[in-house]
Design a protein around this motif. Structure first.
Motif, PDB file in Angstrom:
ATOM      1  N   THR A 125       0.828  -1.201   0.000  1.00  0.00           N
ATOM      2  CA  THR A 125       0.000   0.000   0.000  1.00  0.00           C
ATOM      3  C   THR A 125       0.863   1.250   0.000  1.00  0.00           C
ATOM      4  OG1 THR A 125      -0.100   0.063   2.417  1.00  0.00           O
ATOM      5  CG2 THR A 125      -1.878  -1.097   1.277  1.00  0.00           C
ATOM      6  N   ASP A 126       0.304   2.317  -0.536  1.00  0.00           N
ATOM      7  CA  ASP A 126       0.914   3.638  -0.468  1.00  0.00           C
ATOM      8  C   ASP A 126       0.093   4.498   0.488  1.00  0.00           C
ATOM      9  OD1 ASP A 126       2.837   2.989  -2.442  1.00  0.00           O
ATOM     10  OD2 ASP A 126       1.343   3.397  -4.007  1.00  0.00           O
ATOM     11  N   ALA A 127       0.648   5.612   0.896  1.00  0.00           N
ATOM     12  CA  ALA A 127      -0.103   6.541   1.738  1.00  0.00           C
ATOM     13  C   ALA A 127      -1.154   7.241   0.887  1.00  0.00           C
ATOM     14  CB  ALA A 127       0.843   7.556   2.367  1.00  0.00           C
ATOM     15  N   GLY A 128      -2.319   7.412   1.453  1.00  0.00           N
ATOM     16  CA  GLY A 128      -3.360   8.126   0.730  1.00  0.00           C
ATOM     17  C   GLY A 128      -4.724   7.505   0.930  1.00  0.00           C
ATOM     18  N   THR A 129      -5.691   8.020   0.192  1.00  0.00           N
ATOM     19  CA  THR A 129      -7.071   7.529   0.297  1.00  0.00           C
ATOM     20  C   THR A 129      -7.292   6.360  -0.647  1.00  0.00           C
ATOM     21  OG1 THR A 129      -7.843   9.748   0.858  1.00  0.00           O
ATOM     22  CG2 THR A 129      -9.495   8.185   0.103  1.00  0.00           C
ATOM     23  N   THR A 130      -7.896   5.321  -0.141  1.00  0.00           N
ATOM     24  CA  THR A 130      -8.208   4.151  -0.963  1.00  0.00           C
ATOM     25  C   THR A 130      -9.475   3.504  -0.433  1.00  0.00           C
ATOM     26  OG1 THR A 130      -7.296   2.126  -1.927  1.00  0.00           O
ATOM     27  CG2 THR A 130      -6.828   2.532   0.393  1.00  0.00           C
ATOM     28  N   ARG A 131      -9.850   2.387  -1.009  1.00  0.00           N
ATOM     29  CA  ARG A 131     -10.982   1.616  -0.523  1.00  0.00           C
ATOM     30  C   ARG A 131     -10.511   0.244  -0.090  1.00  0.00           C
ATOM     31  NH1 ARG A 131     -15.122   2.367  -5.416  1.00  0.00           N
ATOM     32  NH2 ARG A 131     -15.763   0.299  -4.675  1.00  0.00           N
ATOM     33  N   LEU A 132     -11.247  -0.338   0.820  1.00  0.00           N
ATOM     34  CA  LEU A 132     -10.855  -1.650   1.329  1.00  0.00           C
ATOM     35  C   LEU A 132     -10.686  -2.657   0.199  1.00  0.00           C
ATOM     36  CD1 LEU A 132     -10.436  -3.441   3.880  1.00  0.00           C
ATOM     37  CD2 LEU A 132     -12.857  -4.013   3.708  1.00  0.00           C
ATOM     38  N   SER A 133     -11.572  -2.620  -0.784  1.00  0.00           N
ATOM     39  CA  SER A 133     -11.511  -3.597  -1.875  1.00  0.00           C
ATOM     40  C   SER A 133     -10.186  -3.537  -2.618  1.00  0.00           C
ATOM     41  CB  SER A 133     -12.662  -3.374  -2.855  1.00  0.00           C
ATOM     42  OG  SER A 133     -12.618  -2.071  -3.411  1.00  0.00           O
ATOM     43  N   ALA A 134      -9.585  -2.345  -2.705  1.00  0.00           N
ATOM     44  CA  ALA A 134      -8.342  -2.186  -3.458  1.00  0.00           C
ATOM     45  C   ALA A 134      -7.165  -2.896  -2.794  1.00  0.00           C
ATOM     46  CB  ALA A 134      -8.019  -0.709  -3.635  1.00  0.00           C
ATOM     47  N   LEU A 135      -7.284  -3.247  -1.525  1.00  0.00           N
ATOM     48  CA  LEU A 135      -6.188  -3.897  -0.811  1.00  0.00           C
ATOM     49  C   LEU A 135      -5.999  -5.353  -1.217  1.00  0.00           C
ATOM     50  CD1 LEU A 135      -6.887  -2.573   2.815  1.00  0.00           C
ATOM     51  CD2 LEU A 135      -5.523  -1.497   1.007  1.00  0.00           C
ATOM     52  N   PHE A 136      -6.970  -5.912  -1.965  1.00  0.00           N
ATOM     53  CA  PHE A 136      -6.950  -7.344  -2.271  1.00  0.00           C
ATOM     54  C   PHE A 136      -6.595  -7.633  -3.723  1.00  0.00           C
ATOM     55  CE2 PHE A 136      -9.566  -6.806   1.439  1.00  0.00           C
ATOM     56  CZ  PHE A 136      -9.190  -7.855   2.258  1.00  0.00           C
ATOM     57  N   LEU A 153      -8.138  -9.471  10.548  1.00  0.00           N
ATOM     58  CA  LEU A 153      -7.395 -10.303   9.606  1.00  0.00           C
ATOM     59  C   LEU A 153      -8.410 -10.832   8.599  1.00  0.00           C
ATOM     60  CD1 LEU A 153      -4.791 -11.696   8.671  1.00  0.00           C
ATOM     61  CD2 LEU A 153      -5.329 -13.574  10.248  1.00  0.00           C
ATOM     62  N   VAL A 154      -8.275 -10.412   7.345  1.00  0.00           N
ATOM     63  CA  VAL A 154      -9.252 -10.745   6.311  1.00  0.00           C
ATOM     64  C   VAL A 154      -8.605 -11.694   5.304  1.00  0.00           C
ATOM     65  CG1 VAL A 154     -10.886  -9.834   4.625  1.00  0.00           C
ATOM     66  CG2 VAL A 154     -10.238  -8.446   6.605  1.00  0.00           C
ATOM     67  N   ARG A 155      -9.272 -12.802   5.045  1.00  0.00           N
ATOM     68  CA  ARG A 155      -8.752 -13.803   4.129  1.00  0.00           C
ATOM     69  C   ARG A 155      -8.698 -13.272   2.702  1.00  0.00           C
ATOM     70  NH1 ARG A 155     -12.130 -19.287   5.459  1.00  0.00           N
ATOM     71  NH2 ARG A 155     -13.305 -18.488   3.677  1.00  0.00           N
ATOM     72  N   PRO A 156      -7.962 -13.937   1.811  1.00  0.00           N
ATOM     73  CA  PRO A 156      -7.914 -13.488   0.413  1.00  0.00           C
ATOM     74  C   PRO A 156      -9.273 -13.452  -0.267  1.00  0.00           C
ATOM     75  CG  PRO A 156      -6.120 -15.018   0.851  1.00  0.00           C
ATOM     76  CD  PRO A 156      -7.005 -15.037   2.062  1.00  0.00           C
ATOM     77  N   ASP A 157     -10.238 -14.253   0.222  1.00  0.00           N
ATOM     78  CA  ASP A 157     -11.567 -14.239  -0.373  1.00  0.00           C
ATOM     79  C   ASP A 157     -12.501 -13.241   0.299  1.00  0.00           C
ATOM     80  OD1 ASP A 157     -11.835 -15.612   2.004  1.00  0.00           O
ATOM     81  OD2 ASP A 157     -12.992 -17.286   1.176  1.00  0.00           O
ATOM     82  N   GLY A 158     -11.949 -12.383   1.151  1.00  0.00           N
ATOM     83  CA  GLY A 158     -12.724 -11.266   1.683  1.00  0.00           C
ATOM     84  C   GLY A 158     -13.537 -11.555   2.924  1.00  0.00           C
ATOM     85  N   TYR A 159     -13.268 -12.642   3.628  1.00  0.00           N
ATOM     86  CA  TYR A 159     -14.010 -12.963   4.844  1.00  0.00           C
ATOM     87  C   TYR A 159     -13.090 -12.869   6.060  1.00  0.00           C
ATOM     88  CZ  TYR A 159     -17.832 -14.228   1.848  1.00  0.00           C
ATOM     89  OH  TYR A 159     -18.845 -14.157   0.917  1.00  0.00           O
ATOM     90  N   VAL A 160     -13.625 -12.359   7.155  1.00  0.00           N
ATOM     91  CA  VAL A 160     -12.836 -12.109   8.355  1.00  0.00           C
ATOM     92  C   VAL A 160     -12.517 -13.418   9.051  1.00  0.00           C
ATOM     93  CG1 VAL A 160     -12.786 -10.941  10.594  1.00  0.00           C
ATOM     94  CG2 VAL A 160     -13.921  -9.853   8.645  1.00  0.00           C
ATOM     95  N   SER A 161     -11.234 -13.683   9.260  1.00  0.00           N
ATOM     96  CA  SER A 161     -10.842 -14.901   9.966  1.00  0.00           C
ATOM     97  C   SER A 161     -10.476 -14.630  11.425  1.00  0.00           C
ATOM     98  CB  SER A 161      -9.661 -15.583   9.264  1.00  0.00           C
ATOM     99  OG  SER A 161      -8.510 -14.773   9.328  1.00  0.00           O
ATOM    100  N   TRP A 162     -10.218 -13.349  11.756  1.00  0.00           N
ATOM    101  CA  TRP A 162      -9.883 -12.993  13.137  1.00  0.00           C
ATOM    102  C   TRP A 162     -10.102 -11.497  13.308  1.00  0.00           C
ATOM    103  CZ3 TRP A 162      -5.967  -9.866  15.312  1.00  0.00           C
ATOM    104  CH2 TRP A 162      -5.729 -10.024  16.687  1.00  0.00           C
ATOM    105  N   ALA A 163     -10.576 -11.096  14.488  1.00  0.00           N
ATOM    106  CA  ALA A 163     -10.774  -9.678  14.787  1.00  0.00           C
ATOM    107  C   ALA A 163     -10.584  -9.463  16.272  1.00  0.00           C
ATOM    108  CB  ALA A 163     -12.163  -9.224  14.341  1.00  0.00           C
ATOM    109  N   ALA A 164     -10.128  -8.271  16.633  1.00  0.00           N
ATOM    110  CA  ALA A 164      -9.846  -8.007  18.049  1.00  0.00           C
ATOM    111  C   ALA A 164      -9.864  -6.520  18.319  1.00  0.00           C
ATOM    112  CB  ALA A 164      -8.493  -8.604  18.434  1.00  0.00           C
ATOM    113  N   ASP A 165      -9.947  -6.174  19.599  1.00  0.00           N
ATOM    114  CA  ASP A 165      -9.793  -4.778  19.988  1.00  0.00           C
ATOM    115  C   ASP A 165      -8.304  -4.459  20.126  1.00  0.00           C
ATOM    116  OD1 ASP A 165      -8.971  -5.869  22.435  1.00  0.00           O
ATOM    117  OD2 ASP A 165     -10.910  -5.555  23.384  1.00  0.00           O
ATOM    118  N   ALA A 166      -7.997  -3.212  20.386  1.00  0.00           N
ATOM    119  CA  ALA A 166      -6.592  -2.773  20.394  1.00  0.00           C
ATOM    120  C   ALA A 166      -5.784  -3.464  21.482  1.00  0.00           C
ATOM    121  CB  ALA A 166      -6.530  -1.255  20.569  1.00  0.00           C
TER     122      ALA A 166
END
Length: 517
Positions: free
Chosen positions: A434-445, A486-499
């Motif tokens: 990734t680069d710094a700037g505005t993007t959409r979540l979908s673009a990360l995959f 943590l989002v799988r390559p197919d776009g589904y969440v495999s793990w999530a947590a608070d800070a």
């Protein structure tokens, strides 16, 4: 050996070819799987029995969740340039006159996208071959041998040795038959025709643009029919008899002639509707069948080779493409020895229940959409129409048919685990992928990697991740319900947590190791 010319020469010579994965069938499912595997660096060969792509308009709707997945790989934009002109309209359930509203599911694509299946195949094949996959046409498979360490495939003078075979060769799957696998379910009870036609004149009852399916259906003189305008004088015509006793045997493959199509046009749309040309036509049935197991040793099944159902609600093409997204990264991880025990088997565990659910609700739609309903069915339709007008019911059915409500039964107690993440806007920091700037979540995959999305800076700076997991630190104005996902390559969440949970890095490392993309 990327070109069809080279492939044809080798086929005639009776060449032996080795590859990591051989995919049988170059429909949307097989081509999508080939692209997913090629993205992961897996050597992939697609064998297709037809010498050229069928241009018939079929499977002509991309559902919202499929649109999201295609956008995550950059494939949606070129597809949108080929859409069939139409006014946006919600999906349908059994063609009932209440549009399905997907807006509550927080999607950027709330409407089905009308596009011919041939156009979809063309775009995906172009991207798959550019990524390194090979497509051989005119290569009908006639022999399959599965061993503990691989498969051998015989096709038109070509012998292929591969570590895995994925059958994406449709409802009449040759691979399935060669292996003698049962295809349990229910035979079809009705048959219909799908034809691409040109009309030289049209009556006032012929629709001028594509709208909600309920506005396109007409019934008269023993027929039901649907004409969908494709531009200029071209139309997609679907029709059948209102009385099932008038249907021909669903197991026959009689050709569809001009006389039959002309009779339907005159019966339903009047004498003022004149047939100019029939570009292509075929019959289809409404059988419901599903393989008991999507994996048999080194052979896996996807798309219609694994499941068939009544073609209601535009489910088939979408179900197959989503099979490919689920299987691709898992098969690649297995081939690269990154996969934990059971990862490849989780393809069946996750997708078989999804297929069974689609078979279930399309069977319900078949009953509700009966063109010659009994009094009881007519009463049930009236009640169901009233229910669809209730926001909660509409949301549930919209999520079901669009795929937006799908949740996989993944381990973990966080409410986000197993579901999709809305395609939110992000402001990213520079990092791997990734680069710094505005993007959409979908673009990360785009690269087909998993994404560790850190929205609060909680992930330790010294955390080391596998090459196919991209750490993205970003700010998001929307509340996604977790600090780290943590989002799988197919776009589904495999793990999530608070800070606080993510701060020590142990949970992240364990989650990445369990997924192993």
């Amino acid at each position: 050996m990327n070109s069809e010319t080279e492939a044809g020469t080798e086929t005639r010579a009776g060449t032996e070819v080795e590859t990591e994965v051989v995919v049988v069938g170059a429909g949307p499912t097989g081509l999508m799987l080939a692209y997913e595997l090629a993205l992961a660096g897996v050597e992939t060969l697609v064998l297709e029995k037809l010498h050229r792509r069928v241009e018939q308009v079929k499977g002509g709707a991309i559902q919202p969740r499929t649109a999201e997945l295609l956008e995550s790989r950059g494939l949606l934009e070129p597809l949108l340039k080929r859409v069939t002109p139409h006014e946006p309209a919600g999906g349908h359930f059994a063609a009932l006159p209440v549009p399905l509203d997907c807006a509550p599911w927080r999607t950027r694509h709330p409407f089905p996208i009308a596009i011919a299946q041939g156009e979809i195949e063309g775009v995906i094949e172009e991207w798959a071959t550019a990524a390194g996959a090979r497509v051989l046409r005119g290569a009908a498979v006639w022999g399959v041998e599965s061993h503990d360490d691989g498969v051998a495939v015989a096709a038109e003078g070509l012998r292929v040795r591969a570590r895995y075979l994925v059958a994406c060769d449709g409802g009449h799957s040759t691979v399935r038959k060669l292996l003698g696998l049962p295809f349990p379910g229910s035979p079809g009870t009705r048959q219909a025709v799908l034809a691409s036609v040109r009309l030289t004149s049209v009556s006032a009852s012929v629709p001028r643009q594509i709208g909600h399916m309920s506005t396109l259906l007409r019934q008269a003189n023993g027929y039901w029919a649907m004409l969908a305008p494709l531009g200029e004088d071209r139309y997609n015509l679907t029709f059948g008899r209102t009385d099932p006793a008038d249907d021909i045997d669903t197991d026959t493959s009689d050709t569809v002639g001009r006389q039959e199509i002309t009779a339907v046009l005159h019966a339903v749309y009047g004498e003022g509707t004149t047939l100019g040309a029939v570009e292509n036509a075929s019959r289809f049935g409404d059988a419901t069948r599903q393989l008991e197991h999507y994996r048999t040793g080194r052979v896996l099944f996807a798309g219609d080779a694994a499941h068939i159902h009544p073609p209601l609600g535009g489910q088939g093409l979408n179900l197959g493409i989503q099979d490919a997204f689920n299987l691709g990264w898992k098969l690649a991880a297995t081939l690269r020895h990154r996969a934990p025990d059971g990862l490849l088997d989780s393809y069946h565990d996750e997708r078989h229940p999804v297929g069974a659910q689609v078979l279930h609700h399309t069977s319900a739609q078949r009953a509700l959409a009966d063109p010659n309903p009994s009094g009881d069915v007519a009463a049930l339709r009236d009640i169901f129409v009233d229910l669809l007008r209730l926001p909660d019911t509409n949301r549930h059915i919209a999520g079901l048919t669009s795929g937006l409500s799908l949740r996989y039964p993944l381990p973990g107690d966080h409410p986000l685990v197993g579901g999709r993440v809305p395609d939110v806007d992000l402001v990213t920091e520079p990092g791997r992928g990734t680069d710094a700037g505005t993007t959409r979540l979908s673009a990360l995959f785009r690269a087909g990697h998993a994404v560790l999305l850190d929205l609060t800076g909680a992930v330790p700076a010294d955390l080391r991740l596998p090459a196919r997991v991209d750490l993205v630190r970003a700010a998001c104005a929307d509340d996604l319900g977790a600090a780290v996902l943590l989002v799988r390559p197919d776009g589904y969440v495999s793990w999530a947590a608070d800070a606080s949970t993510a701060a020590d890095g142990k949970g992240v490392r364990a989650a990445v190791a369990a997924m192993a993309p």
